[in-house]
Structure formats: C-alpha cells, structure tokens
Design a protein around this motif. Structure first.
Motif, PDB file in Angstrom:
ATOM      1  N   PHE A  62      36.332  28.406 -26.768  1.00 47.19           N
ATOM      2  CA  PHE A  62      35.498  28.197 -25.579  1.00 47.19           C
ATOM      3  C   PHE A  62      34.711  29.450 -25.182  1.00 47.19           C
ATOM      4  O   PHE A  62      33.980  29.425 -24.198  1.00 47.19           O
ATOM      5  N   GLN A  63      34.857  30.530 -25.951  1.00 44.23           N
ATOM      6  CA  GLN A  63      34.155  31.789 -25.702  1.00 44.23           C
ATOM      7  C   GLN A  63      34.402  32.296 -24.277  1.00 44.23           C
ATOM      8  O   GLN A  63      33.472  32.585 -23.528  1.00 44.23           O
ATOM      9  N   ILE A  97      35.470  28.026 -16.905  1.00 40.27           N
ATOM     10  CA  ILE A  97      34.127  28.190 -17.457  1.00 40.27           C
ATOM     11  C   ILE A  97      33.144  28.401 -16.313  1.00 40.27           C
ATOM     12  O   ILE A  97      33.486  28.242 -15.136  1.00 40.27           O
ATOM     13  N   THR A 111      29.527  26.009 -26.121  1.00 39.76           N
ATOM     14  CA  THR A 111      30.223  27.007 -26.913  1.00 39.76           C
ATOM     15  C   THR A 111      29.798  26.804 -28.362  1.00 39.76           C
ATOM     16  O   THR A 111      29.007  25.905 -28.657  1.00 39.76           O
ATOM     17  N   LYS A 112      30.300  27.648 -29.253  1.00 39.06           N
ATOM     18  CA  LYS A 112      29.965  27.508 -30.664  1.00 39.06           C
ATOM     19  C   LYS A 112      31.236  27.376 -31.478  1.00 39.06           C
ATOM     20  O   LYS A 112      32.253  27.999 -31.179  1.00 39.06           O
ATOM     21  N   THR A 361      35.351  38.058 -27.232  1.00 40.57           N
ATOM     22  CA  THR A 361      34.890  36.830 -26.596  1.00 40.57           C
ATOM     23  C   THR A 361      34.235  37.151 -25.274  1.00 40.57           C
ATOM     24  O   THR A 361      34.561  38.107 -24.595  1.00 40.57           O
ATOM     25  N   PRO A 364      30.856  32.074 -21.508  1.00 41.73           N
ATOM     26  CA  PRO A 364      29.770  31.284 -22.091  1.00 41.73           C
ATOM     27  C   PRO A 364      28.497  31.386 -21.281  1.00 41.73           C
ATOM     28  O   PRO A 364      28.523  31.398 -20.063  1.00 41.73           O
TER      29      PRO A 364
END
Length: 419
Positions: A62-63, A97, A111-112, A361, A364
């Motif tokens: 989820f960064q 988040i 996210t990526k 990290t 986001p």
C-alpha cells in the motif's frame, strides 16, 4: 400481414441481452463522493492478509509507513525489529491512507504492484488486495487491452477506495473505513462491531435497504479524536480513530485517542530520538505533562499540549483552566503485542515490494482513477452524498450497457438471415 409467433431464436436473443446487462451491473467497485476542494483527509482500508506477510511487506503493498499500520491497529511498536515481524494469514488490519479530492469527485488513492509469473488480474484484485479493487478497475487504470497477458515484473497501478465526508459523522469527528463485506456479515453485525448503528451505515452509504452482499464495499464511520493544529503544521488535520494512536512529528510525538474519548492526547513517543525541544515555554512542564491544584473554587489545571509540527520544530502550548473537578488519569488505548506467527501452507508467496531500487515506502500520492461518469442523485435525508457497492456499481455499469445494446442490435440484423 399475418402475426408471427416469437421464434426460439428471438427468445435466445432476449435472454442473451439480459445476461449481458446483468453482468455489466456487477463488475465494478468504486466510491462516489462529490467534493469541493483539493485537500486530503485521513482514511482507512479494511484489509485481510492473503498469506503470512511481514509488516514491511504489507506496507509495501500500500506504499505506507509500516509504523502507521501498527499504530492504526493499536499494536505496540516497542517490540524489537517490529517492522519485520511476520503477521499471520487472514489477519484483518486497518491500513491508513490519504484520500484526496480530484476534479470535484472523491476518488481512490492508488498504489503500485509488481506482477509475478502466477498473477492474474483476478488474483491480484481478489486475493492480494482482498477485494478492495476489481479486476476491471485494474485493467482500466493500466489500459490493459488483453487481461489474459501480464508481463512479469510490470508495475501495475492499483486503485483503492477511500471516503472522507469532511472527517465527520453526524457533526462529530470520524474517520471512514472502506470495508469489504464477507459472506458471514450482516449490517447489524458490522454496526455492532464498529460501534455505530444500522441507520447510520445506511445513511452514509445511501442504501435503500439493509441487505448487503459479499464483496460490497461499505464506508464505515469510526469515531475519532481530531486535532486543531494550525494549517502551516505538516500534521494539520491529524485525526486518530478511537482506541488507537498515531506517531507524528518525525516519529517524535505519539498522539492517542483513548477508548470512549474524543480528546486527542499527545506525548513523547517511545521511538523519540534526536527530537526538538518538547518543553513548554515559560514552564518546567514537558509535552503531555500537567499540574493540578485543588481549591475551593474547583481545580486549577495547567497542561503542556502539542500544537503540531512545523519546519522541524515541535510546537507546544501552555494552557491553564479552572475545572469543576480534577481530571482523572489519562485513558490510553490498550496496546497489543504483534500477532503471533502461525506456520501454514499458503497459495501465494509474499508479495515483493513495488519498487526494486531499495527506496523506503512513502505515503501514497494522489492519483486519478479513470471513471465512467456520474449520474445525478440524492442521498437519504441527513446523509452525506456518496455511495458504495450496489449503487456505485450500477452507475459505473452505465458505460458498459451500450456494448450489450450494440450486440443485441447486431443479432437483430443477422436474425432475418437465419430464419
């Protein structure tokens, strides 16, 4: 011209069209929340681990900051090497988040995810991200023409749902959890679990009935403690769900929202190292400390409170007040140990971090997710404007219906040749 009885072919045409329309109505997940500014808000994702994962591995999916995941779930961060602690499969976590407003609509953050050989869009959506996104949304966000072909090592954009509603619920501070409904769930059970009511859940989600279906995404309001830090503070707008805590000011300050409380209480964090001064000016009091003095008129309370973090400086302010009675001991959220690791067979190996350059990290960043448009509508009285689940899936499917209609018309053109 004599009347013709409906042929078997016509019956199958109608049946085919109805099937296509029904499929179009259930494929999408999204959040619809009109907004009028570009500010971000704190939000939560309800996430169930698909396999045993380290805290840092969950954070990479989820960064987000691993410490933020632990504090959002009231897990004690003082354990040695806690970021590498292994969390067991099927553990439910609240993932913090940031949710932003883009083009007047509250859209999901992104996210990526780096693809692996066994991945499919369905497995990424349903297993790795536990139903918080659909395969169609991932396909659209990445402009994938053929979803059956995924390049190994490709960084996919994964859109995730979020809700703000001004971080309030019925005029009180709240933070919204995006919750994926499980087969055993009922609306009454969800309301009881998160200390809210069925009526409130229905209003928040613009539901016409209390029925829910597995896979629906509900916005669940969690009561919270809100800060009043100035706008120039980097942690302006900090809001902490009831029964949890947050680490701020570059890991120097811990702000707690005790059970049944709405007052944010901040003190030096257990991880505090190389921090700026936390002493209130013109006082011997440190951040979080207070003095009380009983008198015939009541109780004189002097406290040193946290005022935000700005340009590397921890802001503090000294306040004095006369209260009817002296305050009792501060109530803190009950911290729990990191969940015990349980060995079990897993379908998937732990997911690799989306970045392979060894970078840490980060929170986001705002990302616009392709949308299919909105239809005007009104929520129930007293509810915030917005909806999830069936209602939002219906709106998203509007763009899919013309495809089914074109196929139906094409069959109509071909049918005379078949008779």
């Amino acid at each position: 011209m004599p009347n013709r009885k409906p042929s078997l072919f016509s019956f199958f045409k109608a049946l085919f069209f109805m099937v296509l329309a029904n499929v179009a109505l259930v494929t999408s997940k999204s959040t619809i929340e009109p907004c009028s500014n570009s500010d971000s808000c704190n939000a939560l994702l309800g996430y169930t681990l698909y396999t045993d994962l380290k805290v840092a591995e969950v954070a990479s999916l989820f960064q987000v900051d691993p410490i933020a995941i632990l504090t959002a779930n009231a897990i004690d961060i003082s354990y040695p090497d806690v970021e590498n602690h292994i969390l067991p499969s099927q553990l439910f976590l609240k993932i913090p988040i940031l949710c932003s407003c883009v083009d007047g609509i509250r859209k999901s953050v992104s996210t990526k995810y780096k693809t692996r050989p066994q991945d499919t869009l369905a497995s990424i959506a349903d297993s790795i991200y536990a139903g918080l996104v659909s395969a169609d949304q991932i396909r659209e966000a990445n402009s994938i023409a053929d979803p059956s072909i995924l390049d190994v090592g490709e960084n996919l954009v994964v859109p995730l749902p979020c809700t703000c509603f001004n971080n309030t619920d019925n005029g009180l501070p709240a933070i919204y959890l995006s919750y994926v409904v499980k087969p055993v769930d009922t609306l009454a059970g969800i309301a009881a679990r998160y200390s809210t009511t069925i009526t409130d859940l229905m209003n928040v989600n613009a539901m016409g009935s209390s029925s829910i279906t597995a896979g629906d995404i509900l916005a669940v309001p969690l009561s919270a403690c809100a800060s009043n830090f100035p706008r120039y503070a980097s942690d302006h707008g900090l809001i902490v769900p009831n029964g949890s805590y947050a680490i701020t000011a570059s890991h120097c300050v811990q702000c707690s929202c005790g059970p049944g409380n709405r007052n944010l209480y901040c003190m030096p964090a257990s991880l505090a190292v190389s921090c700026s001064s936390m002493q209130c000016k013109s006082s011997n009091l440190m951040l979080g400390n207070a003095t009380v003095q009983q008198s015939s008129a009541g109780c004189n309370v002097t406290s040193c409170s946290y005022g935000g973090y700005s340009n590397g400086t921890i802001l503090t302010w000294l306040s004095s007040s006369l209260q009817p009675r002296c305050p009792g001991p501060q109530q803190f959220p009950p911290l729990v140990a990191p969940p015990t690791y349980v060995t079990r067979d897993s379908l998937f190996a732990p997911a690799p971090a989306p970045q392979s350059d060894g970078a840490t990290t980060t929170v986001p960043r705002t990302s616009t997710v392709p949308s299919t448009g909105l239809l005007p509508g009104l929520p129930p009285a007293g509810a915030p404007i917005g909806s999830f689940s069936d209602a939002s899936s219906l709106l998203n499917s509007v763009a899919t219906l013309p495809i089914a209609l074109m196929i139906y018309l094409l069959i109509n053109l071909i049918s005379p040749l078949s008779l």
